[in-house]
Design a protein around this motif. Structure first.
Motif, mmCIF file in Angstrom:
data_model
loop_
_atom_site.group_PDB
_atom_site.id
_atom_site.type_symbol
_atom_site.label_atom_id
_atom_site.label_comp_id
_atom_site.label_asym_id
_atom_site.label_seq_id
_atom_site.Cartn_x
_atom_site.Cartn_y
_atom_site.Cartn_z
ATOM 1 N N SER A 62 0.814 -1.210 0.000
ATOM 2 C CA SER A 62 0.000 0.000 0.000
ATOM 3 C C SER A 62 0.855 1.271 0.000
ATOM 4 C CB SER A 62 -0.931 0.005 1.212
ATOM 5 O OG SER A 62 -0.195 -0.020 2.418
ATOM 6 N N GLU A 63 2.049 1.202 0.576
ATOM 7 C CA GLU A 63 2.922 2.372 0.572
ATOM 8 C C GLU A 63 3.343 2.716 -0.853
ATOM 9 O OE1 GLU A 63 5.807 2.615 4.104
ATOM 10 O OE2 GLU A 63 5.421 0.463 3.872
ATOM 11 N N ASP A 107 0.434 4.445 -2.527
ATOM 12 C CA ASP A 107 0.328 5.845 -2.109
ATOM 13 C C ASP A 107 1.361 6.711 -2.828
ATOM 14 O OD1 ASP A 107 -1.684 5.152 -0.374
ATOM 15 O OD2 ASP A 107 -0.398 5.067 1.405
ATOM 16 N N ALA A 125 0.197 7.211 -6.434
ATOM 17 C CA ALA A 125 -0.904 8.172 -6.517
ATOM 18 C C ALA A 125 -0.405 9.593 -6.329
ATOM 19 C CB ALA A 125 -1.955 7.835 -5.454
ATOM 20 N N ALA A 126 0.562 9.779 -5.428
ATOM 21 C CA ALA A 126 1.087 11.116 -5.156
ATOM 22 C C ALA A 126 1.812 11.692 -6.365
ATOM 23 C CB ALA A 126 2.021 11.080 -3.946
#
Length: 276
Positions: free
Chosen positions: A18-19, A22, A25-26
């Protein structure tokens, strides 16, 4: 290569899950903020999940690390990546960068890696091992060799870097250096490669970029200027090196060590490097 990555914290089967999502997405949002839409391919996602947030040493003098995290270092990079993707006819996604120049490591949907450096764009190889070996050794091919239009030589295209032998005396210096002294990655110019002769009375050569990205010296008469001819015009000249970093980075403007290739060139021109 696995040993090098292991020193940075990598291990077989590493998956930050999940990191990584993220981080992807960033960076997608940050590129979009500058008008560029990017989408991670399966190859990019796999690389990021396995290597995100690793910090691997590329060199120690000057200090340089490879950060395997998708990031937009400079806002202008978004447009450059989009342009490179168009020329390659491929979708590119950032998967890392280096700390010395803020150059971006990119991968396309077929697993080919490219390096967007301020001197130009380079092809690192297919697959992570070939790519990382190229990154470490600085043995890189011009990305232009992989442009979509390169299959159609009858069509107009930008000036080839291979034409540099006839236009840039600076290349003569850097290409003659042993690899231990040639800086990674030096090929055409440094971000701040402009120096001005100190003599205000004698006609002086002017150094400028050509359309193919090389630096060439032109004499007042319009001809080429050899380094030996240019050196007297730089008598008493000095140079201060500064780091160029992204907005808000506290290192922006700090003193920087001149790279090995530029050091050799400055020696030939008789230019003193000062720290202030």
């Amino acid at each position: 290569m696995d040993a090098w990555l292991t020193e940075a914290g990598w291990y077989a089967g590493r998956d930050v899950g999940s990191e990584a999502a993220d981080a992807i997405a960033a960076v997608v949002e940050r590129y979009r903020a500058y008008g560029v839409d990017i989408e991670p391919s399966a190859a990019a996602q796999a690389f990021i999940r396995e290597h995100a947030f690793l910090r691997a040493v590329i060199d120690t003098a000057p200090e340089n690390f490879a950060i395997f995290t998708p990031h937009l270092v400079f806002k202008g990079d978004a447009e450059e990546v989009a342009e490179l993707a168009g020329e390659l006819g491929a979708k590119l996604f950032p998967v890392g960068y280096d700390t010395y120049d803020g150059s971006t490591l990119l991968v396309d949907e077929s697993g080919r890696f490219f390096f967007s450096h301020h001197t130009g764009a380079y092809y690192l190889g297919s697959g992570k091992y070939e790519a990382l070996m190229s990154l470490m050794s600085s043995e890189m091919a011009d990305a232009e060799d992989y442009f979509f239009l390169s299959s159609f030589p009858e069509l107009p295209h930008r000036c080839s870097f291979t034409e540099r032998s006839s236009v840039t005396p600076i290349w003569v210096v850097t290409s003659s250096l042993f690899s231990t002294r040639r800086w990674k990655v030096f090929s055409r110019r440094c971000r701040s490669s402009s120096v001005s002769p100190s003599s205000a009375t004698a006609p002086s050569p002017r150094w400028s970029r050509t359309s193919c990205g090389a630096w060439t010296g032109s004499a007042p008469t319009g001809g080429k200027t050899a380094l030996e001819e240019a050196a007297p015009h730089f008598a008493g000249a000095a140079l201060v090196a500064r780091k160029i970093r992204g907005h808000g980075d506290p290192e922006h403007g700090a003193s920087a060590q001149v790279c090995r290739s530029c050091s050799a060139l400055l020696d030939r021109l008789g230019i003193e490097v000062i720290d202030s």
